[in-house]
Design a protein around this motif. Sequence first.
Motif, PDB file in Angstrom:
ATOM      1  N   ARG A 162       0.815  -1.203   0.000  1.00 39.32           N
ATOM      2  CA  ARG A 162       0.000   0.000   0.000  1.00 39.32           C
ATOM      3  C   ARG A 162       0.855   1.261   0.000  1.00 39.32           C
ATOM      4  NH1 ARG A 162      -4.929  -0.243   4.111  1.00 39.32           N
ATOM      5  NH2 ARG A 162      -5.404   1.601   2.871  1.00 39.32           N
ATOM      6  N   THR A 163       2.154   1.097  -0.059  1.00 39.63           N
ATOM      7  CA  THR A 163       3.045   2.245  -0.140  1.00 39.63           C
ATOM      8  C   THR A 163       3.102   2.750  -1.578  1.00 39.63           C
ATOM      9  OG1 THR A 163       4.399   1.407   1.673  1.00 39.63           O
ATOM     10  CG2 THR A 163       5.388   3.076   0.245  1.00 39.63           C
ATOM     11  N   PHE A 164       2.933   4.058  -1.760  1.00 33.58           N
ATOM     12  CA  PHE A 164       2.955   4.655  -3.090  1.00 33.58           C
ATOM     13  C   PHE A 164       4.071   5.695  -3.156  1.00 33.58           C
ATOM     14  CE2 PHE A 164      -1.227   2.910  -2.819  1.00 33.58           C
ATOM     15  CZ  PHE A 164      -1.590   2.579  -4.105  1.00 33.58           C
ATOM     16  N   ILE A 165       4.511   5.978  -4.364  1.00 29.95           N
ATOM     17  CA  ILE A 165       5.480   7.044  -4.602  1.00 29.95           C
ATOM     18  C   ILE A 165       4.959   7.928  -5.726  1.00 29.95           C
ATOM     19  CG2 ILE A 165       7.463   5.675  -3.874  1.00 29.95           C
ATOM     20  CD1 ILE A 165       8.115   5.314  -6.873  1.00 29.95           C
ATOM     21  N   TRP A 166       5.494   9.149  -5.797  1.00 32.53           N
ATOM     22  CA  TRP A 166       5.142  10.066  -6.887  1.00 32.53           C
ATOM     23  C   TRP A 166       6.155   9.874  -8.007  1.00 32.53           C
ATOM     24  CZ3 TRP A 166       0.571  12.175  -6.319  1.00 32.53           C
ATOM     25  CH2 TRP A 166       0.058  12.405  -5.038  1.00 32.53           C
ATOM     26  N   ARG A 167       5.675   9.565  -9.197  1.00 32.40           N
ATOM     27  CA  ARG A 167       6.575   9.394 -10.335  1.00 32.40           C
ATOM     28  C   ARG A 167       5.873   9.769 -11.616  1.00 32.40           C
ATOM     29  NH1 ARG A 167       5.449   5.079 -13.524  1.00 32.40           N
ATOM     30  NH2 ARG A 167       4.319   3.297 -12.653  1.00 32.40           N
ATOM     31  N   GLU A 168       6.690  10.054 -12.642  1.00 29.52           N
ATOM     32  CA  GLU A 168       6.158  10.385 -13.958  1.00 29.52           C
ATOM     33  C   GLU A 168       5.868   9.109 -14.744  1.00 29.52           C
ATOM     34  OE1 GLU A 168       8.992  11.237 -12.689  1.00 29.52           O
ATOM     35  OE2 GLU A 168       9.212  13.424 -12.633  1.00 29.52           O
ATOM     36  N   PRO A 169       4.927   9.126 -15.674  1.00 27.87           N
ATOM     37  CA  PRO A 169       4.666   7.952 -16.527  1.00 27.87           C
ATOM     38  C   PRO A 169       5.921   7.545 -17.288  1.00 27.87           C
ATOM     39  CG  PRO A 169       2.881   9.548 -16.748  1.00 27.87           C
ATOM     40  CD  PRO A 169       3.969  10.229 -15.951  1.00 27.87           C
ATOM     41  N   GLY A 170       6.167   6.236 -17.371  1.00 24.97           N
ATOM     42  CA  GLY A 170       7.304   5.727 -18.106  1.00 24.97           C
ATOM     43  C   GLY A 170       8.609   5.720 -17.332  1.00 24.97           C
TER      44      GLY A 170
END
Length: 231
Positions: free
Chosen positions: A122-130
């Motif tokens: 359930r841990t998420f990170i902020w990232r750009e597509p690709g």
Amino acid sequence: METVPGSIERKPGQGRPRATTATEDRYLSIIARRNRGATASQLSRDLYEANETRVSRVTVSKRLHETGLFARRPAVCVPLTSTNRRVRLEWCREHRDWSMDQWAIVLFTDESRFSLNTDSRRTFIWREPGTRYLPSNVREIDHYGGGGLMVWVGIMLDGRTPLHILERGVRYRDEILETYVRLFRGAVGPEFILMDDNARPHRALLVDEFLERERIFAGWIGQLDLQTSTL
């Protein structure tokens, strides 16, 4: 300007004003990239502490979406640096013409740790597509703690070793090299090559002494060329 009958126009000043300025939007994007594991609520608190601007986590998410950042589950694997990728590609190109007889004397081995606890992910990170597999977006550490098992296996051209479970406290030399690798070397002959992943325990002094005593050549991707000329 005369309004066309039946048309709709938005007058200046109508609608809900934007909760953040362009500078605050850039600030949110910067701190999200610096701390990709921060939640939207945490970023909202950071913005309030920095500029006393209070916004909801939904607003934070919208602002980050506008800059190309989305909440995604991180990839779980070993991150490869540019040097890792370059060395592996060179190694593959240099050995693509090896014959079946040459590969038949190589034993590839690896081990992996499995957590006994449930990983909810359930841990998420902020990232750009690709950008899923960029080193900054990869997680290789088990944050859930608890017990686990280390398993080891080796593969050759015509078969594989049994899957071996390493119990706590046993040593790589005693449980792997002595039990499996030495027997494979005896079956293949002096040309035998052991390919491991160059982990720190594999380069320990006691391991090197065992390999030298048993006349076993141990290599890894990027180093096998040292033995190529003798095959």
